[in-house]
Design an enzyme around this catalytic site. Structure first.
Site, PDB file in Angstrom:
ATOM      1  N   LYS A  68       0.830  -1.202   0.000  1.00 53.59           N
ATOM      2  CA  LYS A  68       0.000   0.000   0.000  1.00 53.59           C
ATOM      3  C   LYS A  68       0.867   1.255   0.000  1.00 53.59           C
ATOM      4  O   LYS A  68       0.674   2.165  -0.809  1.00 53.59           O
ATOM      5  CB  LYS A  68      -0.948  -0.011   1.204  1.00 53.59           C
ATOM      6  CG  LYS A  68      -1.883   1.159   1.264  1.00 53.59           C
ATOM      7  CD  LYS A  68      -1.400   2.176   2.263  1.00 53.59           C
ATOM      8  CE  LYS A  68      -2.278   3.422   2.209  1.00 53.59           C
ATOM      9  NZ  LYS A  68      -1.844   4.397   3.242  1.00 53.59           N
ATOM     10  N   ASP A 127      -6.290   0.465   0.369  1.00 53.85           N
ATOM     11  CA  ASP A 127      -6.395   0.763   1.789  1.00 53.85           C
ATOM     12  C   ASP A 127      -7.774   0.300   2.255  1.00 53.85           C
ATOM     13  O   ASP A 127      -8.475  -0.415   1.547  1.00 53.85           O
ATOM     14  CB  ASP A 127      -6.192   2.260   2.036  1.00 53.85           C
ATOM     15  CG  ASP A 127      -7.349   3.073   1.482  1.00 53.85           C
ATOM     16  OD1 ASP A 127      -8.074   2.551   0.629  1.00 53.85           O
ATOM     17  OD2 ASP A 127      -7.538   4.216   1.905  1.00 53.85           O
TER      18      ASP A 127
END
Length: 219
Positions: free
Chosen positions: A128, A147
DNA sequence: ATCCCGAGGG
DNA sequence: CCCTCTGGAT
């Protein structure tokens, strides 16, 4: 609403979703304040399980106190933890930021690596964070940022049946053209903060309500 | 009580 | 796979 069966129907539906996202958020960018790739890396590490709004409250003072990557490499994590306390997970985040600064100085000549495999060796940077830094820091589409918002909305829109962020990212990469990866993530994040929120989604003001299966899943 | 631009370690 | 790490807003 009926779920599409054929591949062509799924593609048409995806194009509708992308068109609505473009109408809503034509030019969204990263909401984390930063003035270079290092600051973006720090801000992204701090953003774990924390709103970007609160990250943006601490980063101006943080970057004023530690102007360079060398300053972060030299501070003790216990000291840095005090500075970032309000973002939560402060001990882990402080170790990651100091470790990242030291690693980047020692192994990468003080430059943030522009290669995902190298960036993933930096403490505190998993997929991420690496995708955020490469995408918004350098304009490199290394993957799709997944996310909590992107994962939740991809599920509600039935763009994936997976749970783990890595598998969700794999599904999104497979259905999105690469030139869409960076923008798509930001669009879903803004959509997730403003309309398709986790607890009480504002379906009444959502232009994608007709395309959404969330009633099936949230009922 | 739940959620927020997760990552590392067992 | 699981668990832990954490404050602040709602």
């Amino acid at each position: 609403m009926k779920r599409p069966r054929s591949k062509a129907d799924k593609q048409a539906r995806l194009q509708q979703i992308l068109g609505i996202l473009d109408d809503l958020y034509p030019n969204v960018t990263c909401a984390l304040n930063h003035s270079n790739a290092w600051e973006l890396l720090v801000a992204t590490i701090l953003s774990a399980q924390c709103t970007d709004e609160r990250v943006n409250k601490v980063t101006p003072g943080l970057f004023a106190k530690y102007p360079t990557i060398e300053d972060f490499a030299a501070v003790r994590p216990e000291v840095l933890a005090v500075d970032i306390h309000s973002t939560g997970f402060f001990n882990n985040k402080a170790k990651s930021v100091v470790g990242a600064a030291q690693k980047i100085l020692r192994d990468f000549g003080g430059e943030i690596p522009r290669d995902i495999e190298l960036l993933l060796t930096v403490p505190g940077a998993a997929r991420k964070t690496a995708n955020v830094v490469l995408g918004s820091g350098f304009g490199i589409a290394s993957g799709v940022v997944v996310d909590t918002h992107v994962g939740r909305i991809a599920a509600r829109l039935d763009l994936t049946r997976e749970e783990s962020p890595v598998k969700v990212e794999r599904d999104l990469i497979a259905i999105l053209p690469q030139e869409r990866w960076i923008l798509f993530s930001h669009q879903l994040i803004h959509f997730g903060r403003g309309i398709c929120v986790a607890r009480k989604p504002r379906c009444g003001e959502c232009p994608m309500a007709d395309l959404c299966y969330a009633e099936d899943k949230l009922a």
